[in-house]
Design a protein around this motif. Structure first.
Motif, PDB file in Angstrom:
ATOM      1  N   VAL A 154     -38.547  16.759  -2.873  1.00  0.00           N
ATOM      2  CA  VAL A 154     -37.192  16.235  -3.108  1.00  0.00           C
ATOM      3  C   VAL A 154     -37.259  14.725  -3.381  1.00  0.00           C
ATOM      4  CG1 VAL A 154     -34.933  15.817  -2.029  1.00  0.00           C
ATOM      5  CG2 VAL A 154     -36.040  18.046  -1.793  1.00  0.00           C
ATOM      6  N   ARG A 155     -38.081  14.009  -2.620  1.00  0.00           N
ATOM      7  CA  ARG A 155     -38.216  12.561  -2.849  1.00  0.00           C
ATOM      8  C   ARG A 155     -38.801  12.276  -4.224  1.00  0.00           C
ATOM      9  NH1 ARG A 155     -41.847  10.125   0.863  1.00  0.00           N
ATOM     10  NH2 ARG A 155     -42.301  12.139   1.789  1.00  0.00           N
ATOM     11  N   ALA A 156     -39.746  13.121  -4.640  1.00  0.00           N
ATOM     12  CA  ALA A 156     -40.339  12.949  -5.975  1.00  0.00           C
ATOM     13  C   ALA A 156     -39.269  13.153  -7.048  1.00  0.00           C
ATOM     14  CB  ALA A 156     -41.494  13.930  -6.179  1.00  0.00           C
ATOM     15  N   LEU A 157     -38.425  14.165  -6.854  1.00  0.00           N
ATOM     16  CA  LEU A 157     -37.377  14.442  -7.843  1.00  0.00           C
ATOM     17  C   LEU A 157     -36.364  13.301  -7.906  1.00  0.00           C
ATOM     18  CD1 LEU A 157     -36.730  18.225  -7.183  1.00  0.00           C
ATOM     19  CD2 LEU A 157     -37.943  17.185  -9.098  1.00  0.00           C
ATOM     20  N   GLN A 158     -36.138  12.657  -6.773  1.00  0.00           N
ATOM     21  CA  GLN A 158     -35.189  11.532  -6.762  1.00  0.00           C
ATOM     22  C   GLN A 158     -35.707  10.356  -7.590  1.00  0.00           C
ATOM     23  OE1 GLN A 158     -34.764  11.066  -2.548  1.00  0.00           O
ATOM     24  NE2 GLN A 158     -32.985  12.416  -2.445  1.00  0.00           N
ATOM     25  N   GLN A 159     -37.028  10.297  -7.758  1.00  0.00           N
ATOM     26  CA  GLN A 159     -37.611   9.207  -8.559  1.00  0.00           C
ATOM     27  C   GLN A 159     -37.502   9.484 -10.055  1.00  0.00           C
ATOM     28  OE1 GLN A 159     -41.600   8.302  -7.458  1.00  0.00           O
ATOM     29  NE2 GLN A 159     -41.089   8.075  -5.305  1.00  0.00           N
ATOM     30  N   PHE A 160     -37.215  10.753 -10.374  1.00  0.00           N
ATOM     31  CA  PHE A 160     -37.186  11.131 -11.781  1.00  0.00           C
ATOM     32  C   PHE A 160     -35.942  10.583 -12.464  1.00  0.00           C
ATOM     33  CE2 PHE A 160     -35.796  14.108 -15.080  1.00  0.00           C
ATOM     34  CZ  PHE A 160     -36.883  14.043 -15.915  1.00  0.00           C
ATOM     35  N   LYS A 161     -36.138   9.846 -13.546  1.00  0.00           N
ATOM     36  CA  LYS A 161     -35.016   9.304 -14.311  1.00  0.00           C
ATOM     37  C   LYS A 161     -35.258   9.530 -15.787  1.00  0.00           C
ATOM     38  CE  LYS A 161     -33.759   5.684 -11.056  1.00  0.00           C
ATOM     39  NZ  LYS A 161     -34.800   5.797 -10.072  1.00  0.00           N
ATOM     40  N   VAL A 162     -34.239  10.027 -16.488  1.00  0.00           N
ATOM     41  CA  VAL A 162     -34.348  10.194 -17.950  1.00  0.00           C
ATOM     42  C   VAL A 162     -33.307   9.318 -18.605  1.00  0.00           C
ATOM     43  CG1 VAL A 162     -34.122  11.796 -19.862  1.00  0.00           C
ATOM     44  CG2 VAL A 162     -35.242  12.519 -17.798  1.00  0.00           C
ATOM     45  N   MET A 188     -25.535  12.331 -15.802  1.00  0.00           N
ATOM     46  CA  MET A 188     -26.881  12.905 -15.770  1.00  0.00           C
ATOM     47  C   MET A 188     -27.121  13.707 -17.051  1.00  0.00           C
ATOM     48  SD  MET A 188     -28.531  15.575 -12.981  1.00  0.00           S
ATOM     49  CE  MET A 188     -28.180  14.626 -11.540  1.00  0.00           C
ATOM     50  N   SER A 189     -28.254  13.459 -17.702  1.00  0.00           N
ATOM     51  CA  SER A 189     -28.546  14.170 -18.942  1.00  0.00           C
ATOM     52  C   SER A 189     -28.932  15.626 -18.639  1.00  0.00           C
ATOM     53  CB  SER A 189     -29.700  13.497 -19.680  1.00  0.00           C
ATOM     54  OG  SER A 189     -30.899  13.730 -18.980  1.00  0.00           O
ATOM     55  N   LEU A 190     -28.882  16.454 -19.671  1.00  0.00           N
ATOM     56  CA  LEU A 190     -29.228  17.874 -19.515  1.00  0.00           C
ATOM     57  C   LEU A 190     -30.677  18.006 -19.045  1.00  0.00           C
ATOM     58  CD1 LEU A 190     -28.482  20.868 -19.887  1.00  0.00           C
ATOM     59  CD2 LEU A 190     -29.318  20.679 -22.233  1.00  0.00           C
ATOM     60  N   LYS A 191     -31.554  17.179 -19.621  1.00  0.00           N
ATOM     61  CA  LYS A 191     -32.976  17.240 -19.262  1.00  0.00           C
ATOM     62  C   LYS A 191     -33.178  16.896 -17.781  1.00  0.00           C
ATOM     63  CE  LYS A 191     -37.461  15.551 -20.736  1.00  0.00           C
ATOM     64  NZ  LYS A 191     -38.184  14.670 -21.619  1.00  0.00           N
ATOM     65  N   SER A 192     -32.498  15.866 -17.354  1.00  0.00           N
ATOM     66  CA  SER A 192     -32.610  15.433 -15.960  1.00  0.00           C
ATOM     67  C   SER A 192     -32.055  16.511 -15.022  1.00  0.00           C
ATOM     68  CB  SER A 192     -31.845  14.126 -15.793  1.00  0.00           C
ATOM     69  OG  SER A 192     -31.886  13.707 -14.486  1.00  0.00           O
ATOM     70  N   TRP A 193     -30.922  17.082 -15.393  1.00  0.00           N
ATOM     71  CA  TRP A 193     -30.299  18.127 -14.583  1.00  0.00           C
ATOM     72  C   TRP A 193     -31.234  19.335 -14.464  1.00  0.00           C
ATOM     73  CZ3 TRP A 193     -28.852  23.141 -15.916  1.00  0.00           C
ATOM     74  CH2 TRP A 193     -28.069  23.813 -14.974  1.00  0.00           C
ATOM     75  N   ALA A 194     -31.788  19.772 -15.601  1.00  0.00           N
ATOM     76  CA  ALA A 194     -32.663  20.942 -15.603  1.00  0.00           C
ATOM     77  C   ALA A 194     -33.935  20.674 -14.804  1.00  0.00           C
ATOM     78  CB  ALA A 194     -33.019  21.317 -17.043  1.00  0.00           C
ATOM     79  N   PHE A 195     -34.460  19.470 -14.946  1.00  0.00           N
ATOM     80  CA  PHE A 195     -35.686  19.103 -14.224  1.00  0.00           C
ATOM     81  C   PHE A 195     -35.469  19.186 -12.725  1.00  0.00           C
ATOM     82  CE2 PHE A 195     -38.822  16.311 -12.404  1.00  0.00           C
ATOM     83  CZ  PHE A 195     -39.947  16.490 -13.190  1.00  0.00           C
ATOM     84  N   LYS A 196     -34.340  18.653 -12.273  1.00  0.00           N
ATOM     85  CA  LYS A 196     -34.086  18.606 -10.835  1.00  0.00           C
ATOM     86  C   LYS A 196     -33.719  19.968 -10.258  1.00  0.00           C
ATOM     87  CE  LYS A 196     -33.131  13.758 -10.531  1.00  0.00           C
ATOM     88  NZ  LYS A 196     -32.220  12.680 -10.353  1.00  0.00           N
ATOM     89  N   LYS A 197     -33.185  20.853 -11.116  1.00  0.00           N
ATOM     90  CA  LYS A 197     -32.767  22.163 -10.621  1.00  0.00           C
ATOM     91  C   LYS A 197     -33.904  23.183 -10.614  1.00  0.00           C
ATOM     92  CE  LYS A 197     -28.418  21.409  -9.847  1.00  0.00           C
ATOM     93  NZ  LYS A 197     -27.839  21.519  -8.520  1.00  0.00           N
TER      94      LYS A 197
END
Ligand code: SF4
Length: 139
Positions: free
Chosen positions: A131-139, A1-10
């Motif tokens: 949470v479902r929206a965040l699961q769709q997030f991909k970087v 998981m990239s830093l951007k993806s991690w930060a976005f989800k957190k």
């Protein structure tokens, strides 16, 4: 998981737009911030500017006055911007379908990531939708 993806989800920051709701959906959103649900402990923050937001949370059946603003707001948001339709009105116009004051549905104006039906949806459903929206997030 990239830093951007991690930060976005957190720490997803949410901008709430009422597109002509009766206010019940809006009250349920506020309920998510109360001590009982306290979504801020997960980093989910309600912000006052779309320029700071990761998620556009829309309530209401999209009336004529607000319809042109929705696309403007979406275009002003930093990318990626997820859109969550909160309530049956935002999902599909509910009882206001073909009413004199409504325009085309929300998903005809902006790409909707997640639909959270309910009149109004419970806070648990709203949190699950985010949470479902965040699961769709991909970087
Ligand atoms: S879905 Fe129900 S509670 Fe939400 S804005 Fe529409 S009428 Fe009001």
């Amino acid at each position: 998981m990239s830093l951007k993806s991690w930060a976005f989800k957190k720490s997803p920051w949410v901008f709430h737009l009422s597109a002509g709701s009766c206010n019940n959906c809006d009250i349920e959103i506020l309920d998510c911030l109360t001590p009982r649900y306290d979504v801020e402990r997960f980093g989910i923050l309600l912000v006052g500017s779309i320029r700071h937001a990761d998620i556009l949370l829309v309530t209401g059946a999209v009336n004529r006055k607000v319809a042109p603003r929705i696309r403007e707001l979406y275009d002003m948001a930093p990318r990626p911007c997820l859109v969550v339709a909160c309530g049956t009105c935002a999902c599909g116009q509910h009882m206001f379908k073909e009413s004199y004051h409504t325009m085309e549905p929300l998903d005809a104006r902006v790409p909707v990531s997640v639909y959270v039906p309910g009149c109004p949806p419970k806070p648990e459903a709203l949190i699950s939708g985010i949470v479902r929206a965040l699961q769709q997030f991909k970087v």
